[in-house]
Design a protein around this motif. Structure first.
Motif, mmCIF file in Angstrom:
data_model
loop_
_atom_site.group_PDB
_atom_site.id
_atom_site.type_symbol
_atom_site.label_atom_id
_atom_site.label_comp_id
_atom_site.label_asym_id
_atom_site.label_seq_id
_atom_site.Cartn_x
_atom_site.Cartn_y
_atom_site.Cartn_z
ATOM 1 N N ASP A 118 0.858 -1.191 0.000
ATOM 2 C CA ASP A 118 0.000 0.000 0.000
ATOM 3 C C ASP A 118 0.891 1.236 0.000
ATOM 4 O O ASP A 118 2.090 1.168 0.309
ATOM 5 N N GLY A 119 0.300 2.363 -0.354
ATOM 6 C CA GLY A 119 1.077 3.581 -0.501
ATOM 7 C C GLY A 119 1.741 4.063 0.767
ATOM 8 O O GLY A 119 2.898 4.485 0.757
ATOM 9 N N LYS A 120 1.040 3.995 1.888
ATOM 10 C CA LYS A 120 1.587 4.505 3.144
ATOM 11 C C LYS A 120 2.797 3.695 3.591
ATOM 12 O O LYS A 120 3.826 4.251 3.993
ATOM 13 N N THR A 121 2.679 2.356 3.526
ATOM 14 C CA THR A 121 3.813 1.511 3.887
ATOM 15 C C THR A 121 4.987 1.751 2.948
ATOM 16 O O THR A 121 6.148 1.802 3.371
ATOM 17 N N GLY A 122 4.679 1.919 1.668
ATOM 18 C CA GLY A 122 5.730 2.202 0.693
ATOM 19 C C GLY A 122 6.460 3.495 1.006
ATOM 20 O O GLY A 122 7.693 3.559 0.946
ATOM 21 N N LEU A 123 5.706 4.531 1.357
ATOM 22 C CA LEU A 123 6.312 5.816 1.711
ATOM 23 C C LEU A 123 7.195 5.670 2.952
ATOM 24 O O LEU A 123 8.318 6.183 2.987
#
Length: 220
Positions: free
Chosen positions: A32-37
Motif C-alpha cells: 500500500d502507498g503509506k507503507t511504501g512511503l
C-alpha cells in the motif's frame, strides 16, 4: 543494490520480487502507498518501483512526498495508466521513468541497470578541453559554455561515456535515439557536424573521430 517495490497486486509484487532477487538484488515490498512511503523514507534503497493506484495513498502522492526529502533515488512508475497526460503527470510528480503494464520483465531489468549506471557515474565527464557537468546539464569548452540542443547533448554524453570505444551508428540510434528498427543513420552525421561546430575546439586535435562506414570514437 536494494530495490523497493510498492505494488498492491500480490501476484505482480511476488513475481517482481522473485525475479529481481534471482537477478541478485535485495528487494523490499510494500502493498500500500503509506507503507511504501514509510519504507522509502526510512530505508536506504537504490531504486523504487511504484504502482499508481494503491490503497491508503496513491503512487502520485507517494512520489511527491518522497521528492520533498529525496531528489536523487530513481523512481519508476509501473502502471496501467497509459495516456500521454497521465505519463506527464507521473514525470512531473518526480518519477524518472514510466513503464506501462503489461510490461516485459527483461525490459524492466535493463531499465533498472541503466538507472544504476547513472547513479554510479561522476557528476563531471571530461574529454580533452571539454567538460560536461551532468548535474547542471552544462557543456564547457575551456571554461566557455557551449549551447547544445538536447539531442546533441545526449549524443556527446554517450560518446564521452564510451570514451575509447568505437560506437557504431546502429548502437547510437538504438541507445540515444531509442529506435530499434531500420532507420537512416545518416542523421547522426548531421548532429555530429553541429556538435563539432558548436564546440569550436581551439586545440588542433580531433577528440571525436569518425570511423568511416562504422561510427565514432571519442579519445583524449
Amino acid at each position: 543494490m536494494k530495490i523497493l517495490i510498492v505494488e498492491d497486486e500480490i501476484g505482480i509484487a511476488n513475481f517482481l520480487q522473485q525475479g529481481l532477487e534471482e537477478e541478485g538484488y535485495t528487494v523490499l515490498v510494500a502493498n500500500d502507498g503509506k507503507t511504501g512511503l514509510d519504507l522509502a523514507l526510512s530505508q536506504k534503497v537504490n531504486i523504487i518501483l511504484l504502482d499508481w493506484i494503491l490503497p491508503k495513498m496513491t503512487g502520485i502522492e507517494v512520489c511527491k512526498l518522497i521528492r520533498k526529502t529525496d531528489t536523487t533515488t530513481p523512481i519508476i512508475f509501473l502502471t496501467a495508466k497509459d495516456t500521454v497526460q497521465e505519463t506527464i503527470e507521473g514525470l512531473k510528480a518526480g518519477a524518472n521513468d514510466y513503464i506501462k503494464k503489461p510490461f516485459s520483465f527483461d525490459e524492466l531489468v535493463e531499465r533498472i541497470k541503466i538507472h544504476f549506471r547513472h547513479q554510479s557515474e561522476p557528476e563531471i565527464l571530461n574529454l580533452g578541453p571539454i567538460e560536461i557537468n551532468l548535474a547542471k546539464h552544462l557543456v564547457l569548452v575551456e571554461g566557455v559554455e557551449s549551447n547544445l540542443t538536447q539531442r546533441e547533448y545526449e549524443l556527446l554524453c554517450y560518446l564521452v561515456r564510451n570514451k575509447g570505444k568505437v560506437c557504431t551508428r546502429t548502437q547510437i540510434i538504438e541507445d540515444v535515439w531509442d529506435i530499434h528498427f531500420d532507420y537512416d543513420t545518416g542523421v547522426i552525421d548531421v548532429f555530429m557536424n553541429a556538435i563539432r561546430k558548436k564546440l569550436n575546439l581551439k586545440i588542433d586535435k580531433d577528440y571525436i573521430k569518425t570511423i568511416r562506414g562504422v561510427g565514432y570514437i571519442a579519445n583524449d
